[in-house]
Structure formats: C-alpha cells, structure tokens
Design an enzyme around this catalytic site. Structure first.
Site, PDB file in Angstrom:
ATOM      1  N   TYR A  23      -3.667 -11.395  -7.066  1.00  0.00           N
ATOM      2  CA  TYR A  23      -3.951 -11.229  -5.630  1.00  0.00           C
ATOM      3  C   TYR A  23      -4.222 -12.627  -5.087  1.00  0.00           C
ATOM      4  O   TYR A  23      -5.071 -13.336  -5.633  1.00  0.00           O
ATOM      5  CB  TYR A  23      -5.197 -10.368  -5.422  1.00  0.00           C
ATOM      6  CG  TYR A  23      -5.074  -8.939  -5.915  1.00  0.00           C
ATOM      7  CD1 TYR A  23      -5.319  -8.626  -7.259  1.00  0.00           C
ATOM      8  CD2 TYR A  23      -4.727  -7.901  -5.057  1.00  0.00           C
ATOM      9  CE1 TYR A  23      -5.213  -7.322  -7.715  1.00  0.00           C
ATOM     10  CE2 TYR A  23      -4.630  -6.591  -5.506  1.00  0.00           C
ATOM     11  CZ  TYR A  23      -4.863  -6.311  -6.844  1.00  0.00           C
ATOM     12  OH  TYR A  23      -4.753  -5.016  -7.303  1.00  0.00           O
ATOM     13  N   TYR A  53     -12.506  -1.474  -9.692  1.00  0.00           N
ATOM     14  CA  TYR A  53     -11.055  -1.619  -9.862  1.00  0.00           C
ATOM     15  C   TYR A  53     -10.511  -0.620 -10.893  1.00  0.00           C
ATOM     16  O   TYR A  53      -9.471  -0.010 -10.688  1.00  0.00           O
ATOM     17  CB  TYR A  53     -10.724  -3.047 -10.298  1.00  0.00           C
ATOM     18  CG  TYR A  53      -9.250  -3.388 -10.154  1.00  0.00           C
ATOM     19  CD1 TYR A  53      -8.387  -3.338 -11.249  1.00  0.00           C
ATOM     20  CD2 TYR A  53      -8.720  -3.750  -8.918  1.00  0.00           C
ATOM     21  CE1 TYR A  53      -7.038  -3.630 -11.123  1.00  0.00           C
ATOM     22  CE2 TYR A  53      -7.364  -4.055  -8.777  1.00  0.00           C
ATOM     23  CZ  TYR A  53      -6.535  -3.997  -9.888  1.00  0.00           C
ATOM     24  OH  TYR A  53      -5.187  -4.284  -9.750  1.00  0.00           O
ATOM     25  N   PRO A  66      -3.590  -0.544   0.426  1.00  0.00           N
ATOM     26  CA  PRO A  66      -3.186  -0.612  -0.989  1.00  0.00           C
ATOM     27  C   PRO A  66      -3.864  -1.732  -1.776  1.00  0.00           C
ATOM     28  O   PRO A  66      -3.752  -1.799  -2.985  1.00  0.00           O
ATOM     29  CB  PRO A  66      -1.676  -0.808  -0.914  1.00  0.00           C
ATOM     30  CG  PRO A  66      -1.390  -1.264   0.444  1.00  0.00           C
ATOM     31  CD  PRO A  66      -2.465  -0.733   1.324  1.00  0.00           C
ATOM     32  N   LYS A  71      -5.995   2.101  -4.802  1.00  0.00           N
ATOM     33  CA  LYS A  71      -6.823   3.308  -4.879  1.00  0.00           C
ATOM     34  C   LYS A  71      -6.129   4.574  -4.395  1.00  0.00           C
ATOM     35  O   LYS A  71      -6.538   5.677  -4.758  1.00  0.00           O
ATOM     36  CB  LYS A  71      -8.113   3.100  -4.066  1.00  0.00           C
ATOM     37  CG  LYS A  71      -9.051   2.089  -4.689  1.00  0.00           C
ATOM     38  CD  LYS A  71      -9.545   2.533  -6.036  1.00  0.00           C
ATOM     39  CE  LYS A  71      -9.973   1.381  -6.929  1.00  0.00           C
ATOM     40  NZ  LYS A  71      -9.622   1.600  -8.333  1.00  0.00           N
ATOM     41  N   HIS A 129      -3.189  -3.210 -18.824  1.00  0.00           N
ATOM     42  CA  HIS A 129      -3.710  -4.501 -18.362  1.00  0.00           C
ATOM     43  C   HIS A 129      -5.219  -4.559 -18.573  1.00  0.00           C
ATOM     44  O   HIS A 129      -5.952  -3.696 -18.110  1.00  0.00           O
ATOM     45  CB  HIS A 129      -3.399  -4.694 -16.866  1.00  0.00           C
ATOM     46  CG  HIS A 129      -1.984  -5.087 -16.625  1.00  0.00           C
ATOM     47  ND1 HIS A 129      -1.553  -5.585 -15.426  1.00  0.00           N
ATOM     48  CD2 HIS A 129      -0.886  -5.058 -17.422  1.00  0.00           C
ATOM     49  CE1 HIS A 129      -0.259  -5.858 -15.493  1.00  0.00           C
ATOM     50  NE2 HIS A 129       0.172  -5.539 -16.696  1.00  0.00           N
TER      51      HIS A 129
HETATM   52  P1  FAS Z   1       2.276  11.793  -0.402  1.00  0.00           P
HETATM   53  O1  FAS Z   1       2.375  11.242   0.992  1.00  0.00           O
HETATM   54  O2  FAS Z   1       2.764  10.996  -1.555  1.00  0.00           O
HETATM   55  O3  FAS Z   1       3.043  13.203  -0.475  1.00  0.00           O
HETATM   56  C1  FAS Z   1       2.929  14.119   0.583  1.00  0.00           C
HETATM   57  C2  FAS Z   1       4.157  15.011   0.530  1.00  0.00           C
HETATM   58  O4  FAS Z   1       4.016  15.991   1.567  1.00  0.00           O
HETATM   59  C3  FAS Z   1       5.454  14.253   0.796  1.00  0.00           C
HETATM   60  O5  FAS Z   1       6.384  14.469  -0.240  1.00  0.00           O
HETATM   61  C4  FAS Z   1       5.935  14.802   2.125  1.00  0.00           C
HETATM   62  O6  FAS Z   1       7.345  14.911   2.191  1.00  0.00           O
HETATM   63  C5  FAS Z   1       5.271  16.169   2.162  1.00  0.00           C
HETATM   64  N1  FAS Z   1       5.129  16.663   3.529  1.00  0.00           N
HETATM   65  C6  FAS Z   1       4.724  15.961   4.616  1.00  0.00           C
HETATM   66  N2  FAS Z   1       4.817  16.730   5.723  1.00  0.00           N
HETATM   67  C7  FAS Z   1       5.288  17.945   5.305  1.00  0.00           C
HETATM   68  C8  FAS Z   1       5.605  19.156   5.968  1.00  0.00           C
HETATM   69  N3  FAS Z   1       5.510  19.266   7.282  1.00  0.00           N
HETATM   70  N4  FAS Z   1       6.075  20.208   5.225  1.00  0.00           N
HETATM   71  C9  FAS Z   1       6.187  20.091   3.866  1.00  0.00           C
HETATM   72  N5  FAS Z   1       5.922  18.979   3.192  1.00  0.00           N
HETATM   73  C10 FAS Z   1       5.477  17.918   3.906  1.00  0.00           C
HETATM   74  N6  FAS Z   1      -1.321   3.603  -3.245  1.00  0.00           N
HETATM   75  C11 FAS Z   1      -1.689   2.751  -4.223  1.00  0.00           C
HETATM   76  O7  FAS Z   1      -2.577   3.088  -5.013  1.00  0.00           O
HETATM   77  N7  FAS Z   1      -1.066   1.507  -4.341  1.00  0.00           N
HETATM   78  C12 FAS Z   1      -0.044   1.123  -3.502  1.00  0.00           C
HETATM   79  O8  FAS Z   1       0.501   0.031  -3.624  1.00  0.00           O
HETATM   80  C13 FAS Z   1       0.383   2.004  -2.484  1.00  0.00           C
HETATM   81  N8  FAS Z   1       1.410   1.674  -1.639  1.00  0.00           N
HETATM   82  C14 FAS Z   1       1.782   2.561  -0.653  1.00  0.00           C
HETATM   83  C15 FAS Z   1       2.840   2.267   0.236  1.00  0.00           C
HETATM   84  C16 FAS Z   1       3.215   3.179   1.241  1.00  0.00           C
HETATM   85  C17 FAS Z   1       4.357   2.862   2.185  1.00  0.00           C
HETATM   86  C18 FAS Z   1       2.506   4.398   1.383  1.00  0.00           C
HETATM   87  C19 FAS Z   1       2.874   5.386   2.489  1.00  0.00           C
HETATM   88  C20 FAS Z   1       1.468   4.695   0.512  1.00  0.00           C
HETATM   89  C21 FAS Z   1       1.096   3.789  -0.515  1.00  0.00           C
HETATM   90  N9  FAS Z   1       0.075   4.079  -1.413  1.00  0.00           N
HETATM   91  C22 FAS Z   1      -0.309   3.235  -2.394  1.00  0.00           C
HETATM   92  C23 FAS Z   1      -0.626   5.299  -1.315  1.00  0.00           C
HETATM   93  C24 FAS Z   1       0.217   6.367  -1.957  1.00  0.00           C
HETATM   94  O9  FAS Z   1       0.498   6.025  -3.281  1.00  0.00           O
HETATM   95  C25 FAS Z   1      -0.532   7.660  -1.788  1.00  0.00           C
HETATM   96  O10 FAS Z   1      -1.910   7.518  -2.090  1.00  0.00           O
HETATM   97  C26 FAS Z   1       0.050   8.788  -2.603  1.00  0.00           C
HETATM   98  O11 FAS Z   1       1.407   8.919  -2.277  1.00  0.00           O
HETATM   99  C27 FAS Z   1      -0.752  10.044  -2.280  1.00  0.00           C
HETATM  100  O12 FAS Z   1      -0.060  11.110  -2.772  1.00  0.00           O
HETATM  101  P2  FAS Z   1      -0.033  12.490  -1.940  1.00  0.00           P
HETATM  102  O13 FAS Z   1      -1.419  12.830  -1.512  1.00  0.00           O
HETATM  103  O14 FAS Z   1       0.719  13.433  -2.793  1.00  0.00           O
HETATM  104  O15 FAS Z   1       0.745  12.166  -0.593  1.00  0.00           O
HETATM  105  C1  PHB Z   2       1.838  -2.342  -6.960  1.00  0.00           C
HETATM  106  O1  PHB Z   2       2.228  -2.701  -8.101  1.00  0.00           O
HETATM  107  O2  PHB Z   2       2.600  -1.789  -6.127  1.00  0.00           O
HETATM  108  C2  PHB Z   2       0.399  -2.570  -6.573  1.00  0.00           C
HETATM  109  C3  PHB Z   2      -0.503  -2.972  -7.555  1.00  0.00           C
HETATM  110  C4  PHB Z   2      -1.830  -3.173  -7.200  1.00  0.00           C
HETATM  111  C5  PHB Z   2      -2.219  -2.998  -5.872  1.00  0.00           C
HETATM  112  C6  PHB Z   2      -1.304  -2.587  -4.896  1.00  0.00           C
HETATM  113  C7  PHB Z   2       0.018  -2.370  -5.253  1.00  0.00           C
HETATM  114  O3  PHB Z   2      -3.512  -3.226  -5.525  1.00  0.00           O
END
Ligand code: FAS
Ligand code: PHB
Length: 392
Positions: free
Chosen positions: A203, A387, A295, A299, A75
């Site tokens: 957005y 961004y 989100p 980032k 994009h």
């Molecule tokens: P993660 O949370 O992905 O991974 C952590 C891992 O540790 C998990 O697999 C978990 O099972 C494990 N863990 C936890 N406790 C444990 C324990 N006691 N023992 C062993 N393992 C354990 N980011 C964006 O950029 N755009 C978005 O749109 C976006 N939407 C999101 C929506 C949701 C609902 C959430 C929760 C996050 C969102 N994020 C988004 C942020 C997300 O993408 C995170 O930044 C990303 O998953 C970070 O990756 P990790 O640091 O690996 O953490």
């Molecule tokens: C998504 O595609 O899930 C998405 C993209 C951009 C954002 C947040 C979520 O800022």
C-alpha cells in the site's frame, strides 16, 4: 404465475448468497438462489483479493476450500510505503495469523461449481425481483423470468443482492437508518498477466495519490492507483497507468515493476455505508446489501462472510432447535463486527490517500501516523488484528 416453495429464498448470487446457499444445502435446509444477471457476468466482475483466516475457515466449512489451499497464496505480512520508505507489518510474528490471497472471482466460481454439483436450484437473469410480505408470516419473493411471473413462498428471505439490490430498498424508510461517507476519489485497477513486483501486497502513500501492488497468482498482477471520483478508464492508456503507478512507488520497487498489456481495467468508487438494522422480521440483509467499505482494508468480501456465518448459525438453530435466539441476535452481532471493519477501512483510507482537502499539515500528520506505525509494536499489533480479521 409459477409458484416455487422453499425454506430460505436468497436474492443475489454473489459471495454472500452463494455461501449462504451452500451452507444451508449442506445442512439440508432447502433454498433457492436468484440473480438478475448471468453466471458469466457475475464471474466477469473483478473485485476482492484478500481472504481473512476466518473466511477461509468458512469456505472450508462450506466444503469448497480445496482449490484455495492449492492455489491460494498465504501471506504472513504486507508492506506500506511512504516518504520513499518501505515498512512491513509482520502479521504472523505479531499475532500468529496470515491472510490468503485468492481472488473473489475464484471464490465465486468454486461456490457456483459446488451449487451445480449439489443440484440446489438457482435461477439467473431474472427481472423485477422483490421481497414481499416479509413483515408478515407468509413472506415470498416475486420475480419475472422471460416475461413469466414467479413467486417463491418461503420461511425467510436473505437479501444478498448488493448495494444496488431491491432488498434494502424494500424496507420502509421509517424502519431503517443508514450511515454513509462518500470518498472524493476512486480506485483505477488493472489486471495484467505479469509477475507481481513483490510477493506481498504493498500500500503506497504518495503526494500524487495512493498506489497499490497486489496479485492473483505468481504470474498475474493486480494494481491500483487512486483516481478522481469522476475519472474514466478511457482516460488511461496502459502506459499512462504504469507510469503513474511507478511514480507513486519507492524507486527500488518502481524499478522492478514488470509492465504489460492489461486485460481488465475498471474504476471502483470508494464509500463507507452501513444500514441498521440488518433484519426486518423475515428479511435478513447480508453483505453489500447492508454495508459497503472502501477496498483499502480488504474487508468487503470478508464482512459478507461473517454476516453469512451469523445468519447461517441462526437459521440452523431455528430449523434444528426451533429457537429464534440466533436469528434474533443476527443484526446486533453482525453490525458489531461490521462497524469495527468500517472504522479500520476508514482509518487506513485516511492514512494512505490524498484528499482534495489535504493540506501540508495533513500530509505531516499522515507521515507521523505511518512513522509511529513503523516504530510501535503496539500500533502494528492493532493494525495486524484488524487486517487479518477480528474474531467472528
Ligand atoms: P455482490 O454485489 O457481490 O452480489 C450481489 C448480487 O446480487 C449480484 O450478483 C447482483 O447481480 C445481484 N442482484 C443485484 N440486484 C438484483 C436484483 N434486482 N435481482 C436479483 N439479483 C440482484 N472487497 C474487498 O474485500 N476487496 C476489494 O478489492 C474489493 N473491490 C471491489 C470493487 C468493486 C467494483 C466492487 C463493487 C466491490 C469491491 N469489493 C471489494 C467489495 C466486494 O468484494 C463485495 O464486498 C462483495 O462482492 C460482497 O458480496 P455480496 O454481498 O454477495 O454482493
Ligand atoms: C486486491 O488484490 O484486489 C486487493 C487486495 C487488498 C486490498 C484491496 C484489494 O486491500
């Protein structure tokens, strides 16, 4: 008690843990990844969608970029809507960079496939994982698997276990400072196999609340609407979601939305959170274990990647040159980039959402902010820089 030995023990098999594990494995540095849930559960979580150029470069470095370049969507800009208007930030023209739309689920799948191929050890569905003695010279990770006690003796522990994981919780309260802001709303997101309404992300700021149009492919769309922080997916039928989303979009866009049955519907809370420092002697926090961003700015996943970049470079220097300079600088370097992304996500969230406290005055300020953005190349350039991702 079953004892394992490795150089770096990684708690968490999300993007942070898997990317660190893959980079270390390619460098010949032994590591073990553990997670409390199954691979399938991790892959079932629908999260991020936008990769910064620096993230794609890191995934290339981790030798998992092939599918991204084949299936990812490049994009060159994104749009934002307000007061019935649609405006665009032309990332490529402003700063010569793009973003890649490629779901976090796919990134995680690619990393899991690479780890499987490398034969590096991962242990899933563990219980009671804890980093132990990370303040001493003989750190280890303890956990249980099927009721049997295990320990992983290691040189370093990477706490990649997300916001709710045990790593940050294991740090004495006197050794860590946290900064937090809860936003009084959430994002209700759906995935549906319908073509995206536009080929770039939109957005939308609206008097009813924020709306957003994203995608995972040319046939799979990802949409969000701001909802109450205590809302529940059961309160929203597909039709009610589509109707509300279209109310929040400019008419010419709303008219083009292809609706259809959602196959994933979830609500994500919005918060900003940072823990300082991110290193505690032999324990390093990376990704969501150390920080959370709303989100809005796309980032979260990208910050996890830059943390891993700094940590990997530091560990590589330690093992190859017996220098601790890189790991000693880890926390300061990572946090400098984290706080800039936290600021940008906070700013964009404030520009685009309706807060319970929002007054008519606040709405006029939002409109002025977005109108200035539409008319100022300097303002657009500043948004574009953030961004696409600030330099690592
Ligand atoms: P993660 O949370 O992905 O991974 C952590 C891992 O540790 C998990 O697999 C978990 O099972 C494990 N863990 C936890 N406790 C444990 C324990 N006691 N023992 C062993 N393992 C354990 N980011 C964006 O950029 N755009 C978005 O749109 C976006 N939407 C999101 C929506 C949701 C609902 C959430 C929760 C996050 C969102 N994020 C988004 C942020 C997300 O993408 C995170 O930044 C990303 O998953 C970070 O990756 P990790 O640091 O690996 O953490
Ligand atoms: C998504 O595609 O899930 C998405 C993209 C951009 C954002 C947040 C979520 O800022």
């Amino acid at each position: 008690m079953t004892t394992h030995k490795t150089q770096v023990a990684i708690i968490g098999s999300g993007p942070s843990g898997l990317l660190l594990g893959q980079l270390l494995t390619l460098a010949g540095i032994e590591n073990i990844v553990i997670d409390r849930v199954s691979k399938d559960y991790i892959l079932s979580r629908v999260r991020a969608g936008v990769l910064e150029e620096g993230t794609v470069e890191m995934l290339d470095k981790a030798a998992i970029g092939e599918r991204i370049h084949k299936e990812g969507m490049l994009h060159s800009g994104f749009s934002y809507a307000f007061s019935g208007r649609m405006e665009r930030i032309n990332l490529r023209d402003l700063i010569g960079k793009n973003v890649m739309v490629y779901g976090q689920t796919e990134v995680t799948q690619d990393l899991m496939d690479a780890r499987e191929k490398s034969g590096a050890p991962s242990i899933y569905e563990v219980d009671e994982a804890h980093p132990v003695d990370f303040d001493g010279q003989k750190p280890y990770v303890s956990f249980k698997k099927d009721g049997v006690g295990h320990r992983i003796d290691c040189d370093f522990i990477a706490g990649c276990d997300g916001y709710h994981g045990p790593s940050r919780m294991s740090v004495p309260a006197t050794a860590i400072q946290t900064f937090e802001k809860e936003y009084p709303f959430g994002w209700l997101g759906v995935l549906a196999d319908v073509p995206p309404v536009r080929h770039e992300i939109i957005y939308a700021n609206h008097s009813r609340g924020f709306g957003m149009c994203s995608m995972r492919s040319t046939t799979r769309s990802r949409y969000y609407i701001q909802c109450a922080h205590d809302d529940h997916v059961d309160n929203w039928s597909d039709d009610e979601f589509w109707d509300e989303l279209r109310r929040r979009l400019p008419q010419e866009v709303a008219d083009d939305v292809t609706t259809g049955p959602s196959f994933e519907k979830s609500i994500a809370p919005l918060r900003s959170f940072v823990a300082e420092p991110m290193r505690f002697n032999k324990l390093f926090l990376a990704g969501d274990a150390a920080h959370i961003v709303p989100p809005t700015g796309a980032k979260g996943l990208n910050l996890a990647v830059s943390d891993v970049y700094y940590l990997y470079e530091g560990l590589l220097e330690y093992y190859r040159e017996k220098s601790t300079a890189g790991i000693d600088d880890y926390s300061q370097k990572a946090l400098a980039r984290v706080w800039k992304a936290v600021r940008f996500s906070w700013w964009l969230t404030h520009c685009m959402h309706l807060f319970p406290s929002t007054t008519e005055f606040d709405r006029k300020i939002q409109e002025a902010e977005l109108d200035h953005l539409a008319k100022s190349v300097a303002a657009q350039t500043a948004v574009a820089e953030n961004y696409v991702g600030l330099p690592f």
